[in-house]
Enzyme design. Sequence first.
Site, PDB file in Angstrom:
ATOM      1  N   CYS A  97     -33.609  19.301 -30.044  1.00 50.22           N
ATOM      2  CA  CYS A  97     -33.137  19.256 -28.660  1.00 50.22           C
ATOM      3  C   CYS A  97     -31.709  19.786 -28.548  1.00 50.22           C
ATOM      4  CB  CYS A  97     -33.238  17.835 -28.101  1.00 50.22           C
ATOM      5  SG  CYS A  97     -32.334  16.588 -29.048  1.00 50.22           S
ATOM      6  N   HIS A 109     -30.086  12.306 -27.695  1.00 49.87           N
ATOM      7  CA  HIS A 109     -30.956  13.348 -27.149  1.00 49.87           C
ATOM      8  C   HIS A 109     -30.116  14.270 -26.278  1.00 49.87           C
ATOM      9  CE1 HIS A 109     -34.565  15.316 -25.855  1.00 49.87           C
ATOM     10  NE2 HIS A 109     -34.355  15.012 -24.595  1.00 49.87           N
TER      11      HIS A 109
END
EC number: 3.4.19.12
Length: 923
Positions: free
Chosen positions: A278, A848
């Site tokens: 990510c 994230h």
Amino acid sequence: MATVAANPAAAAAAAAAAAAAAVAVAEDREPQRGELPGLDNQWRQIENGENGRERPLRAGESWFLVEKHWYKQWEAYVQGGDQDSGTFPGCINNAPLFEDETNWRLKEGLVEGEDYVLLPAAAWHYLVSWYGLENGQPPIERKVIELSNIRKVEVYPVELLLVRHNDLRTSHAVQFSNTDSVGLVLRTARERFLVEPQEDTRLWAKNSEGSLDRLYDTHLTVFDSALETGQLIIMETRKKDGTWPSAQLHVMNKKISEDEDFRGQPGICGLTNLGNTCFMNSALQCLSNVPQLTEYFLNNCYLEELNFRNPLGMKGEIAEAYADLVKQAWSGHHRSIVPHVFKNKVGHFASQFLGYQQHDSQELLSFLLDGLHEDLNRVKKKEYVELCDAAGRPDQEVAQEAWQNHKRRNDSVIVDTFHGLFKSTLVCPDCGNVSVTFDPFCYLSVPLPISHKRVLEVFFIPMDPRRKPEQHRLVVPKKGKISDLCVALSKHTGISPERMMVADVFSHRFYKLYQLEEPLSSILDRDDIFVYEVSGRIEAIEGSREDIVVPVYLRERTPARDYNNSYYGLMLFGHPLLVSVPRDRFTWEGLYNVLMYRLSRYVTKPSSDDEDDGDEKEDDEEDKDDVPGPSTGGSLREPESEQPGPSSGVTNRCPFLLDNCLGTSQWPPRRRRKQLFTLQTVNSNGTSDRTTSPEEVHAQPYIAIDWEPEMKKRYYDEVEAEGYVKHDCVGYVMKKAPVRLQECIELFTTVETLEKENPWYCPSCKQHQLATKKLDLWMLPEILIIHLKRFSYTKFSREKLDTLVEFPIRDLDFSEFVIKPQNESNPELYKYDLIAVSNHYGGMRDGHYTTFACNKDSGQWHYFDDNSVSPVNENQIESKAAYVLFYQRQDVARRLLSPDGSPGAPASPACSSPPSSEFMDVN
């Protein structure tokens, strides 16, 4: 081929049986059971032998696939012990593993352990010689390869489609290992197409967009070249006139969409998360939404500027891989794409990004900008440029010289778009010498205003045994000392800081006992900190009348024994204690009574029924076993000075009261109360192996309370022992006021003193100095990347700052920060609008990354979360997760607008637009 027979006779029999079985196979008949080796020999040679299936993999060797059901049948046969059993497996039959019996292609999606087992070559040949292979079936031989230090059997090699440039319809499907070189692919193609030795050839690979990539380096492996199964490899042969017929290949440069029916907004395309990627997806989405850079790639401007010979570059491969991604994302034919090829390229050129560990989006962005710059550097041969100090010259002159020198070695679309200029001023604290230089930058890493306070959670253990431990949340100075923690806790408890001792407890023992002058920075947020109320000190002073503080561990005897059934282990449990003991009670008997008092909240005293009467003689004898002295077995008569305890090798000498430390007289005969536990001197780890070395003798002895399991179960209340109460302060949350982005920039341009690890060499006084340093902004780029330094690293701690930074979507004004004489007639040169944000959610060890970005064509903001993309409003963009900000200068935005002033295609699609006046007019 090694055999694993139990003895020479068995080995000879096995060899004879194998030879007989081999004859049967040669005669094209199924071997008879009597011709096979013994079942035990078969099992050993296939499963456990030196060449059996349990042996480790070795790169380059061959292993063979065997169909799982046949192998299970063979296992049942040999383990059954009956050579005449009806479970005889017959010939090896791998038919279920093949798609057809013409090309003998393996079925897709076969799984080891479910569909097949793997055998090394020796074991495979044993089985074939014993049982034979089903008529007409080829062996399924596969190589062991090593990728990223991981060895595996390559069950599915890469199958490439080889064609000639002048006959694209006739292809040859050939399988290659990932570790095979591109040179082997080229040699194989030459053999298949019967190329004459004197003819020159080269290879092209057709990528997912339908365009062609040259395979320049024949030493690269198939894996490193990112070649995939089904990929078309075109061999081009030089014409007789010495030219290459490459122009004929352009007919293939048309995109073939996987989903021809899908039509979406260009640029609104997700990126698949390949496993902790990510961070990469976030950086790519931000960069993809930089309008002028994306147009540069979409218009193929990069093709003319690829620099394959730059020793600092990546042979154009990073630029080509990024261009491939941009073209896919902005084609409007994909909802999301898989950046597998790009990921492999990045890992190949930057080993820190190999594998699938989580990384930092800003670090990837820094690598990518530098890689794109060097791959697209218009300077083919970099000349040496000597850096010059200002030496009293005007700033404008020095700045122009610095920028021109930078451009002499670095000239690319990345420099045009992202590079600006700092003014760096260093002042020597001794001689006052001032050094001024101008240095280029690609992004600003700005600090966040950091709070000078931190919150620590601790457990307070009062001396009063009736009170449970208390959990407290304390606000302490970040650069404070342990004494500051005690002062803060004293305000909550009313206990004087002088009556506190601070310890780090880990795994039921004291990991560290802190001194009051130690820094709080040595305490990590994850540490379990206990603060004990005490009435004395650990370091006893002769002649002092203070109580003695004794560290106490809890241990339970475990049922585990050694091989001689003579040793019972001791297991630590519960929380350790720091117990204050009056000097006049510092005997084994006195210590036992003090501990019984301290444990009284969760240890039940024996009732009268647990006591027994006896005459004095019995008491004298039994006291030998019941006095809780320092012995491994739990029994001790009265200890004498420097007299080791029985069987343990432990000294009974007390370092602080010498001969009088733990009692010098025998307990008087009396009605005896049942002892619940025994006491033992131990080391700081809680083990009973204190030596008699001078260091140990004069060190603080620790005491262990040893429980028998039955006694602990009966008298020790574990639930109550683990109980605690929360102080009101536990609900306190230290509020963090938001800061403005401008404050971070001000902090960035503030004068600072260099750290000891990074001194500056003063050319005037000829010494390394801790000079003062100030950075100022001289010239700003078209796209300004601002990196918010949320991650803080110190010697003892790592933390993420989740402070809310308030940043404007439009009209970020840098005019007050740029010290270069300004062009007042063109204020757009100093104003910026936000176009993208890289976000980070979570903490240091996990998290994230996502992206907010404004589409260059529609002007609509979208939220990119890996392969998911959704529209958002501008009021959703600002958050505590904002990590890297992308701003576009307003004059550039105006230049890229369509003639009617609305978002759309650039007014001029030319590849090389002239630099803005901000860059040209450095005077």
